[in-house]
Design a protein around this motif. Structure first.
Motif, PDB file in Angstrom:
ATOM      1  N   ILE A   1       0.828  -1.219   0.000  1.00 40.09           N
ATOM      2  CA  ILE A   1       0.000   0.000   0.000  1.00 40.09           C
ATOM      3  C   ILE A   1       0.857   1.262   0.000  1.00 40.09           C
ATOM      4  CG2 ILE A   1      -1.676   1.333   1.353  1.00 40.09           C
ATOM      5  CD1 ILE A   1      -2.897  -1.372   2.192  1.00 40.09           C
ATOM      6  N   ILE A   2       1.905   1.279   0.812  1.00 41.29           N
ATOM      7  CA  ILE A   2       2.699   2.506   0.969  1.00 41.29           C
ATOM      8  C   ILE A   2       3.744   2.672  -0.142  1.00 41.29           C
ATOM      9  CG2 ILE A   2       4.274   3.752   2.492  1.00 41.29           C
ATOM     10  CD1 ILE A   2       1.289   3.620   3.398  1.00 41.29           C
ATOM     11  N   TYR A   3       4.419   1.593  -0.503  1.00 48.40           N
ATOM     12  CA  TYR A   3       5.530   1.722  -1.460  1.00 48.40           C
ATOM     13  C   TYR A   3       5.117   1.469  -2.906  1.00 48.40           C
ATOM     14  CZ  TYR A   3       8.760   2.100   2.443  1.00 48.40           C
ATOM     15  OH  TYR A   3       9.416   2.537   3.557  1.00 48.40           O
ATOM     16  N   ILE A   4       4.132   0.604  -3.144  1.00 48.04           N
ATOM     17  CA  ILE A   4       3.751   0.309  -4.532  1.00 48.04           C
ATOM     18  C   ILE A   4       2.534   1.138  -4.951  1.00 48.04           C
ATOM     19  CG2 ILE A   4       3.077  -1.493  -6.171  1.00 48.04           C
ATOM     20  CD1 ILE A   4       4.567  -3.512  -4.435  1.00 48.04           C
ATOM     21  N   TYR A   5       1.449   1.051  -4.194  1.00 46.53           N
ATOM     22  CA  TYR A   5       0.279   1.884  -4.508  1.00 46.53           C
ATOM     23  C   TYR A   5       0.627   3.351  -4.317  1.00 46.53           C
ATOM     24  CZ  TYR A   5      -4.427   3.890  -4.128  1.00 46.53           C
ATOM     25  OH  TYR A   5      -5.545   4.670  -4.292  1.00 46.53           O
ATOM     26  N   GLY A   6       1.328   3.635  -3.220  1.00 48.08           N
ATOM     27  CA  GLY A   6       1.764   5.008  -2.952  1.00 48.08           C
ATOM     28  C   GLY A   6       1.171   5.555  -1.670  1.00 48.08           C
TER      29      GLY A   6
END
Length: 622
Positions: A479-484
């Motif tokens: 969620i934090i690193y790929i989705y943003g």
């Protein structure tokens, strides 16, 4: 607003619901108490007080509070926001990142394994609850079921004494027959078992010698298990509409019982000694220099808040879109931790009295887990006046603490089914819910055989351990690193309103850096310090350990399997396929069109499009 041609109404939904397809909580209280009931469980009573005592007493609250702020609360807030934003359960919500949909499947499968044995623990509480309806508690003395090792008091075996000016070592019968006195610090005791311990093993469990010896189904435990599943099924027959009302009792009444037990315990002799061991002058601030203490604090927070099990996403998915999930997350987390601390006073005050009566140090009567709930604490309660009353209250509290956690876990499973087969659930919610309960009852029968406690311990050892940690690490990375992370914050602001950069500073620091690092550290620590399962002094056979590994592999294997399937089904070369699977699905966004705004105005959900198309015959509209 979405319109449907179907007039059938789901039991979850009512006319006043914002989301007429999935339904919403009847009011905010239903949701908050369901969340509190889910987060506050047996671990708050039988694990936290022991960890506090073991890790420096009151000093343990420092790492515990820090871990709440750095690991527990950020994950809790993330999952609540995720479920509420998409109004989807733990599997379907991974439209946000299709490559990681296996994480949601892993959460649901682990929850399924855990719910099987968790209801067995509720069955144990029910059995002891019914056993309390006697004038004399059956574990208060060594009755006909006891063997020669059963004793209410410690029996001296031998010691040193002074005879004619010389120090001698002799058995206790010689010492007493010659009117001698044992020297301090030289007394050895016979290996005895207290009545409550023998009752737990010989009567309640009819425990066999190990996992190899399955034995028979213990019929009264099987009946208690059936009753516990009937209670769960009855509470959930209308989904959140019925369970949301039941939790007003199951989530709140344990606090009344804890208060009663605390008041009663505080009036007993020796109570102060117990509380001092728990959080008083026995506190050891130097314990904070040990890494084990910080690991215990982080692990307890992680499991206590029930993050990464899928339940938080499932329960939050029934919120109205603009509900303030931020304040809800803080309220539930603080309530959960305060309950743990409060429960410790109720537990240790009565254990302190037991130590006083049996003339033993508090450290010898303190325990955790099954031994606290079904051996040490019942033993302490049996020494009180009107002991059946206090025993009834304690086991009734355990029953309620277990039930509302179980409600949320089963709701997680039915929510997953609803998201995958919405039309089926709309027509057959009650039969499917009851069918899930019946299936899980039969799967749980292995846990009420004479080897049942070994199976309960095995599932807990493997499935409720680092499988959940793997899911949590991948969840926050995805969620934090790929989705943003910044993109996710914008999603949250669509629900709770625009916030300042200063407001999000703490959450950004935790989500981007601190929380993932802490979770990775706990995961690595758990793998490095992994030990083969055992129950007390009983070691598991090699095939038992292999079964445990098979269970956890079955839980986590879906993460790579589903990722590979998604990549195979995507179009383009390998890099293009991976990149497309790391983008949100075309139908990712708020469930209802009226909440999508400009950011998600492009969304067309294929399933809803079909559902809302006006049917035609031979090209003419009818």
């Amino acid at each position: 607003k979405d319109f449907s041609l179907s007039n059938e109404k789901d039991a979850h939904a009512s006319d006043s619901d914002e989301n007429s397809e999935r339904g919403n909580w009847s009011n905010k209280g239903d949701y908050l108490l369901s969340m509190v009931g889910y987060a506050v469980g047996l671990g708050n009573v039988w694990r936290f007080p022991y960890l506090t005592y073991q890790n420096g007493g009151g000093a343990f609250l420092i790492p515990y509070t820090l871990m709440l702020a750095l690991a527990g609360l950020p994950l809790f807030f993330m999952e609540c926001s995720l479920g509420q934003f998409a109004s989807l359960g733990p599997v379907s919500v991974w439209r946000i990142l299709p490559l990681f949909q296996g994480v949601g499947v892993t959460m649901v499968i682990i929850s399924t394994f855990v719910t099987i044995y968790y209801n067995v623990i509720i069955a144990y509480a029910l059995y002891y609850l019914f056993a309390s309806f006697q004038k004399v508690l059956p574990w208060s003395d060594c009755f006909s079921w006891a063997d020669e090792f059963c004793s209410k008091t410690r029996l001296v075996s031998d010691c040193n004494a002074t005879l004619d000016g010389e120090i001698i070592h002799a058995n206790y019968s010689f010492i007493t027959s010659n009117n001698l006195t044992c020297m301090n610090g030289t007394i050895n005791y016979k290996p005895v078992q207290f009545p409550s311990e023998q009752y737990w093993n010989k009567v309640a469990l009819q425990r066999s010698s190990g996992l190899d010896e399955t034995g028979n189904i213990v019929w009264y435990l099987a009946l208690c298990l059936l009753l516990s599943w009937m209670i769960v099924g009855a509470a959930l027959f209308k989904g959140i509409k019925s369970s949301g009302k039941v939790v007003y009792f199951t989530a709140l009444f344990p606090y009344v019982i804890l208060l009663i037990l605390l008041v009663r315990g505080a009036t007993l002799e020796g109570a102060l000694d117990g509380i001092e061991y728990y959080i008083g002058r026995q506190s050891n601030i130097t314990k904070l220099m040990e890494a084990e203490v910080w690991k215990d604090a982080a692990t307890q927070i992680f499991y206590s808040l029930s993050v990464a099990w899928g339940g938080l996403v499932a329960l939050s998915s029934y919120n109205k879109f603009h509900n303030n999930c931020y304040s809800d997350a803080i309220l539930v987390c603080v309530t959960n931790c305060a309950t743990s601390i409060f429960a410790g006073f109720a537990i240790f005050s009565i254990l302190g009295h037991m130590a006083f009566v049996s003339e033993r140090p508090v450290s010898e009567v303190v325990d955790s887990g099954f031994d606290l709930a079904f051996v040490a604490y019942p033993e302490a309660l049996s020494k009180l006046p009107v002991s059946p009353l206090w025993s009834f209250l304690f086991f009734f509290m355990l029953l309620l603490l277990g039930l509302d956690s179980q409600f949320a876990t089963i709701e997680t499973l039915t929510t997953t089914i609803q998201d995958i087969y919405p039309k089926v659930m709309k027509k057959l919610r009650i039969p499917i819910t009851l069918g899930v309960c019946i299936l899980l009852f039969f799967l749980g029968l292995i846990c009420v055989t004479q080897a049942g406690i070994y199976w309960v311990n095995l599932i807990d050892h493997f499935c409720a351990g680092w499988g959940i940690l793997i899911a949590a690490v991948l969840e926050i990375i995805g969620i934090i690193y790929i989705y943003g992370g910044n993109r996710f914050i914008e999603d949250i602001e669509m629900m709770i309103g625009k916030k300042s950069r200063l407001f999000w500073l703490w959450w950004r620091i935790c989500w981007f850096f601190i929380t993932p690092v802490l979770l990775m550290a706990i995961l690595v620590w758990s793998l490095v310090t992994f030990s083969p399962p055992s129950y007390g002094s009983v070691l598991y056979p090699a095939w038992g350990t292999a079964v445990g590994w098979c269970m956890i592999i079955f839980c986590v294997i879906w993460i790579p399997v589903i990722a590979i399937l998604k990549i195979v089904k995507a179009e383009g070369n390998l890099c293009q396929r991976i990149v497309s699977c790391c983008r949100p699905a075309a139908n990712w966004g708020p469930y209802l069109e009226c909440h999508r705004g400009e950011r998600y105005s492009h969304i067309v959900d294929p399933e809803k499009k079909k559902e809302h198309e006006i049917p035609t015959v031979s090209g003419f509209v009818y």
